[in-house]
Design an enzyme around this catalytic site. Structure first.
Site, PDB file in Angstrom:
ATOM      1  N   SER A 146     -31.126 -34.588 -33.864  1.00  0.00           N
ATOM      2  CA  SER A 146     -31.144 -33.362 -33.064  1.00  0.00           C
ATOM      3  C   SER A 146     -32.477 -33.286 -32.339  1.00  0.00           C
ATOM      4  O   SER A 146     -33.503 -33.769 -32.840  1.00  0.00           O
ATOM      5  CB  SER A 146     -31.012 -32.165 -34.004  1.00  0.00           C
ATOM      6  N   TYR A 160     -34.407 -28.060 -41.153  1.00  0.00           N
ATOM      7  CA  TYR A 160     -33.396 -28.940 -40.547  1.00  0.00           C
ATOM      8  C   TYR A 160     -34.084 -29.967 -39.635  1.00  0.00           C
ATOM      9  O   TYR A 160     -33.818 -31.175 -39.715  1.00  0.00           O
ATOM     10  CB  TYR A 160     -32.406 -28.074 -39.762  1.00  0.00           C
TER      11      TYR A 160
HETATM   12  N1  LIG Z   1     -23.469 -29.122 -32.747  1.00  0.00           N
HETATM   13  C1  LIG Z   1     -24.689 -29.150 -32.211  1.00  0.00           C
HETATM   14  O1  LIG Z   1     -25.059 -28.352 -31.331  1.00  0.00           O
HETATM   15  C2  LIG Z   1     -25.664 -30.200 -32.665  1.00  0.00           C
HETATM   16  C3  LIG Z   1     -26.921 -30.235 -32.060  1.00  0.00           C
HETATM   17  C4  LIG Z   1     -27.818 -31.202 -32.448  1.00  0.00           C
HETATM   18  C5  LIG Z   1     -27.483 -32.115 -33.425  1.00  0.00           C
HETATM   19  N2  LIG Z   1     -26.264 -32.043 -34.020  1.00  0.00           N
HETATM   20  C6  LIG Z   1     -25.951 -33.024 -35.069  1.00  0.00           C
HETATM   21  O2  LIG Z   1     -24.772 -33.731 -34.698  1.00  0.00           O
HETATM   22  C7  LIG Z   1     -24.046 -34.118 -35.864  1.00  0.00           C
HETATM   23  C8  LIG Z   1     -22.615 -33.647 -35.744  1.00  0.00           C
HETATM   24  O3  LIG Z   1     -22.624 -32.224 -35.618  1.00  0.00           O
HETATM   25  P1  LIG Z   1     -21.296 -31.360 -35.473  1.00  0.00           P
HETATM   26  O4  LIG Z   1     -21.678 -30.128 -34.729  1.00  0.00           O
HETATM   27  O5  LIG Z   1     -20.179 -32.203 -34.983  1.00  0.00           O
HETATM   28  O6  LIG Z   1     -21.053 -30.960 -37.007  1.00  0.00           O
HETATM   29  P2  LIG Z   1     -19.876 -30.124 -37.657  1.00  0.00           P
HETATM   30  O7  LIG Z   1     -20.518 -29.084 -38.508  1.00  0.00           O
HETATM   31  O8  LIG Z   1     -18.856 -29.690 -36.652  1.00  0.00           O
HETATM   32  O9  LIG Z   1     -19.168 -31.217 -38.595  1.00  0.00           O
HETATM   33  C9  LIG Z   1     -19.849 -31.795 -39.675  1.00  0.00           C
HETATM   34  C10 LIG Z   1     -18.845 -32.425 -40.605  1.00  0.00           C
HETATM   35  O10 LIG Z   1     -19.590 -32.963 -41.713  1.00  0.00           O
HETATM   36  C11 LIG Z   1     -18.886 -32.683 -42.902  1.00  0.00           C
HETATM   37  N3  LIG Z   1     -19.814 -32.659 -44.023  1.00  0.00           N
HETATM   38  C12 LIG Z   1     -20.617 -31.624 -44.400  1.00  0.00           C
HETATM   39  N4  LIG Z   1     -21.316 -31.953 -45.487  1.00  0.00           N
HETATM   40  C13 LIG Z   1     -20.957 -33.221 -45.816  1.00  0.00           C
HETATM   41  C14 LIG Z   1     -21.345 -34.110 -46.854  1.00  0.00           C
HETATM   42  N5  LIG Z   1     -22.254 -33.750 -47.765  1.00  0.00           N
HETATM   43  N6  LIG Z   1     -20.761 -35.340 -46.909  1.00  0.00           N
HETATM   44  C15 LIG Z   1     -19.842 -35.705 -45.973  1.00  0.00           C
HETATM   45  N7  LIG Z   1     -19.448 -34.895 -44.959  1.00  0.00           N
HETATM   46  C16 LIG Z   1     -19.998 -33.671 -44.884  1.00  0.00           C
HETATM   47  C17 LIG Z   1     -18.226 -31.340 -42.654  1.00  0.00           C
HETATM   48  O11 LIG Z   1     -17.120 -31.107 -43.519  1.00  0.00           O
HETATM   49  C18 LIG Z   1     -17.821 -31.436 -41.181  1.00  0.00           C
HETATM   50  O12 LIG Z   1     -16.505 -31.933 -41.016  1.00  0.00           O
HETATM   51  C19 LIG Z   1     -24.818 -33.527 -37.033  1.00  0.00           C
HETATM   52  O13 LIG Z   1     -25.691 -34.475 -37.580  1.00  0.00           O
HETATM   53  C20 LIG Z   1     -25.606 -32.396 -36.407  1.00  0.00           C
HETATM   54  O14 LIG Z   1     -26.744 -32.072 -37.179  1.00  0.00           O
HETATM   55  C21 LIG Z   1     -25.335 -31.128 -33.649  1.00  0.00           C
END
Ligand SMILES: NC(=O)c1ccc[n+]([C@@H]2O[C@H](COP(=O)([O-])OP(=O)(O)OC[C@H]3O[C@@H](n4cnc5c(N)ncnc54)[C@H](O)[C@@H]3O)[C@@H](O)[C@H]2O)c1
Length: 248
Positions: A146, A160
């Site tokens: 991120s 985070y």
């Molecule tokens: N959405 C954003 O705006 C954003 C911004 C910057 C970075 N990110 C990063 O991008 C990546 C994807 O984000 P997203 O928004 O698609 O996430 P999301 O929350 O939509 O999905 C995350 C998935 O991970 C699963 N999960 C949670 N804990 C887990 C564990 N301990 N073991 C296995 N699976 C687990 C959840 O069940 C979920 O299906 C993440 O690393 C997030 O930190 C997202």
């Protein structure tokens, strides 16, 4: 080895960015192993990919548990062969995790919630696959980070961000260690994506040069490049995918 013979493990791929990446890789012929802590989401995602003509298998487990990850990955490799591509995607930035606190107000008991998945999860999964990749002489590790791990922000995401920065820096060291074995390790650093709540996203959109939130396709295209043979000379790097925010 052609792309059709490759196998990718994508963590947290039951929804969101990971699911988009899984569809993208599967459409190229990669066999995708759909990890998620929620078995139903992992199975539904795998079935959707199979219905679209891809090769997929649900691989539900909690990536924060070292022994579980090592055992589950060994079992998967025994079943389907070596894992060639690891996408460390699972994290907690999206839908339900924006309600974080400033560091001074966050009780230390909350720290693990962020460090567990965003740093230990990456350590565990990377540890589980790295020896096999080195032995086979080809591998791709991509950690989804991120911009909160690259720049300081005042949106209450310090723990985070610290965990994301740790995982990203692991990739830089790893790249040096495993480069001679044909394995690359890179980071895709995301800006704000289109699955965050509207009240959070609304005020931010006008600050993004591209004037829109990121999509699963934006992530998938970046990951697709870094997994390709064409990216074999790109390692230890961070690719920001952020609509132009933080142009540093
Ligand atoms: N959405 C954003 O705006 C954003 C911004 C910057 C970075 N990110 C990063 O991008 C990546 C994807 O984000 P997203 O928004 O698609 O996430 P999301 O929350 O939509 O999905 C995350 C998935 O991970 C699963 N999960 C949670 N804990 C887990 C564990 N301990 N073991 C296995 N699976 C687990 C959840 O069940 C979920 O299906 C993440 O690393 C997030 O930190 C997202």
């Amino acid at each position: 080895m052609s792309i059709e013979q490759k196998t990718a493990l994508i963590t947290g791929a039951g929804q969101g960015m990971g699911l988009g990446v899984a569809h993208h890789l599967a459409a190229q012929g990669v066999q995708v192993l759909i990890n998620d802590i929620d078995p139903e989401k992992a199975e539904a995602a795998a079935q959707a990919i199979i219905a679209a003509g891809g090769k997929a298998l649900a691989a539900p487990f909690d990536i924060t548990k070292t022994d579980t990850v090592l055992a589950q990955v060994k079992q998967l490799e025994d079943e389907v062969g070596g894992i060639d591509i690891l996408i460390n995607n699972a994290g907690n930035a999206g839908n339900n995790a924006m309600g974080q606190l400033p560091f001074k107000d966050m009780p230390p008991e909350h720290w693990d919630m962020y460090i567990g998945i965003n740093l230990y999860g990456v350590l565990n999964c990377t540890k589980a696959v790295i020896q096999g990749m080195c032995d086979r002489g080809w591998g791709r590790i991509i950690t989804i980070s991120s911009e909160a791990g690259r720049v300081g922000l005042d949106i209450n995401v310090s723990i985070y961000g610290a965990a994301k920065a740790g995982a990203a820096h692991l990739m830089r060291h790893l790249a040096r260690e495993v480069g001679p074995y044909g394995v690359t390790a890179n980071v895709v650093s995301l800006g704000l994506m289109d699955n965050v709540p509207e009240e959070f996203a609304g005020p931010v959109i006008k600050t993004i040069p591209a004037r829109r939130l990121g999509t699963t396709e934006d992530v998938a295209e970046a990951v697709g490049y870094l997994t390709s043979d064409g990216a074999s000379w790109v390692t230890g790097q961070t690719l920001p995918v952020n609509g132009g925010s933080y142009a540093i």
